[in-house]
Design a protein around this motif. Sequence first.
Motif, PDB file in Angstrom:
ATOM      1  N   LEU A   1      25.217 -22.574 -20.613  1.00 28.15           N
ATOM      2  CA  LEU A   1      26.644 -23.418 -20.457  1.00 28.15           C
ATOM      3  C   LEU A   1      26.398 -24.339 -19.199  1.00 28.15           C
ATOM      4  O   LEU A   1      26.931 -25.457 -19.150  1.00 28.15           O
ATOM      5  CB  LEU A   1      27.829 -22.448 -20.442  1.00 28.15           C
ATOM      6  CG  LEU A   1      28.065 -21.658 -21.742  1.00 28.15           C
ATOM      7  CD1 LEU A   1      29.546 -20.914 -21.402  1.00 28.15           C
ATOM      8  CD2 LEU A   1      28.506 -22.796 -22.965  1.00 28.15           C
ATOM      9  N   LYS A   2      25.638 -23.764 -18.173  1.00 30.12           N
ATOM     10  CA  LYS A   2      25.640 -24.311 -17.044  1.00 30.12           C
ATOM     11  C   LYS A   2      24.622 -25.652 -16.996  1.00 30.12           C
ATOM     12  O   LYS A   2      24.379 -26.468 -16.206  1.00 30.12           O
ATOM     13  CB  LYS A   2      25.292 -23.608 -15.833  1.00 30.12           C
ATOM     14  CG  LYS A   2      26.693 -22.755 -15.416  1.00 30.12           C
ATOM     15  CD  LYS A   2      26.336 -21.904 -14.249  1.00 30.12           C
ATOM     16  CE  LYS A   2      27.398 -21.058 -13.828  1.00 30.12           C
ATOM     17  NZ  LYS A   2      27.250 -20.311 -12.726  1.00 30.12           N
TER      18      LYS A   2
ATOM     19  N   HIS B   1      32.038 -30.409 -28.741  1.00 22.96           N
ATOM     20  CA  HIS B   1      33.640 -31.013 -28.844  1.00 22.96           C
ATOM     21  C   HIS B   1      34.421 -30.534 -27.642  1.00 22.96           C
ATOM     22  O   HIS B   1      35.469 -30.698 -27.300  1.00 22.96           O
ATOM     23  CB  HIS B   1      34.102 -30.565 -30.198  1.00 22.96           C
ATOM     24  CG  HIS B   1      33.565 -31.220 -31.269  1.00 22.96           C
ATOM     25  ND1 HIS B   1      32.927 -32.656 -31.274  1.00 22.96           N
ATOM     26  CD2 HIS B   1      33.169 -30.876 -32.530  1.00 22.96           C
ATOM     27  CE1 HIS B   1      32.413 -32.988 -32.330  1.00 22.96           C
ATOM     28  NE2 HIS B   1      32.566 -31.992 -33.352  1.00 22.96           N
ATOM     29  N   VAL B   2      33.967 -29.240 -27.161  1.00 23.46           N
ATOM     30  CA  VAL B   2      34.875 -28.731 -25.915  1.00 23.46           C
ATOM     31  C   VAL B   2      34.534 -28.921 -24.642  1.00 23.46           C
ATOM     32  O   VAL B   2      34.732 -28.217 -23.636  1.00 23.46           O
ATOM     33  CB  VAL B   2      35.078 -27.225 -26.242  1.00 23.46           C
ATOM     34  CG1 VAL B   2      35.643 -26.816 -27.288  1.00 23.46           C
ATOM     35  CG2 VAL B   2      33.475 -26.441 -26.191  1.00 23.46           C
ATOM     36  N   GLY B   3      33.357 -30.080 -24.495  1.00 20.51           N
ATOM     37  CA  GLY B   3      33.035 -30.309 -23.109  1.00 20.51           C
ATOM     38  C   GLY B   3      31.696 -30.133 -22.550  1.00 20.51           C
ATOM     39  O   GLY B   3      31.339 -30.409 -21.376  1.00 20.51           O
TER      40      GLY B   3
END
Length: 338
Positions: free
Chosen positions: A131-132, A202-204
């Motif tokens: 995620l990072k 879609h969530v960034g």
Amino acid sequence: MRSKAKVIAVDNNAVHQYGVVKTGIQSVTLEVAEGPFTGQQIETTNPLMGKLEMDKIFQPGDIVFTVVKGQNGQVVAANLIDHYRIDVEVILFVLFMVVLFWYARWTGLKAILSFVFTILILWKVLWPLFLKGWDPIILSLLVTFTIVGCVTFLVTGLSRTGLVAFLGTICGAITASLLAILFGKLFKVHGAVIPFAETLLHVGFSNIDLTKIFLAGIFLASSGAMMDVAVDIAVSVAELVAKNPSISRKEAIASGMNVGRAVVGTMTTTLLLAYSGSFTALMMVFMAQGTPVVNILNLTYIAAEVLHTLVGSFGVVLVAPFTAWLAGWLLPGHAKSA
């Protein structure tokens, strides 16, 4: 706060049936089962989108997982998440640990520790770093090395046998990663084939390389099978050397190759069966519609599964000669330390 709750009553008057799916809104009356609001009741809604894989229907008596909001000691809102399954999951996990320890004793305890360690490193290291924006290929290789090292040396001990199994698995994982990168480009498969992958965008998390995550998942998923093959061959050759310390390197390598041939003969089929469950329904749809095989094999989702299965199996097959060669060179003449 998150809490368990019991379904007291439901109202399905606003639920509409269309074939096998349901849409509308189910009204649900809940009684909070834990926390400061225990015993309080509240009515909430359960929206149905007409998707069987997403929708859930509740019945009176069900235990559900909810997010409860309160004010001045009273519940003012509750958001239904899903059926509460934590207790059943814990029971199943404890049962698994008991049976494993009963059968394998201390080796089983080591296997449990390895199992827990693998879960933690995936949950706390791999997925958060994905995620990072860390490079998925490199990160997955490092995580694979760490997991394989921990599991192998925990089960076999700090010995030459463990070293052989570890190095053999690493050679197979690196080869599988290179094949995944090469044939991933040739197959022209995008990482969006991973379930819920598009949701991340879609969530960034648009900076995430989904294709690399998909390719990394290929050798990460097959690393367990590679480790099994490597440990089987390393332990077999170590036993042979212990029984016959005068065995030559050439004979040890040949014996390791023979063991490897028997193991990979079933392990590749094991991978196929393990992966086949994810696309069983899709293949049934194609069969029901009479879709030609050539059409099926050219579809992105099927091509992705073919790539996943064959590259993973390729890595498993190559682990055998790698490990046999390493065992033949590192174990003969060191029977006591093996």
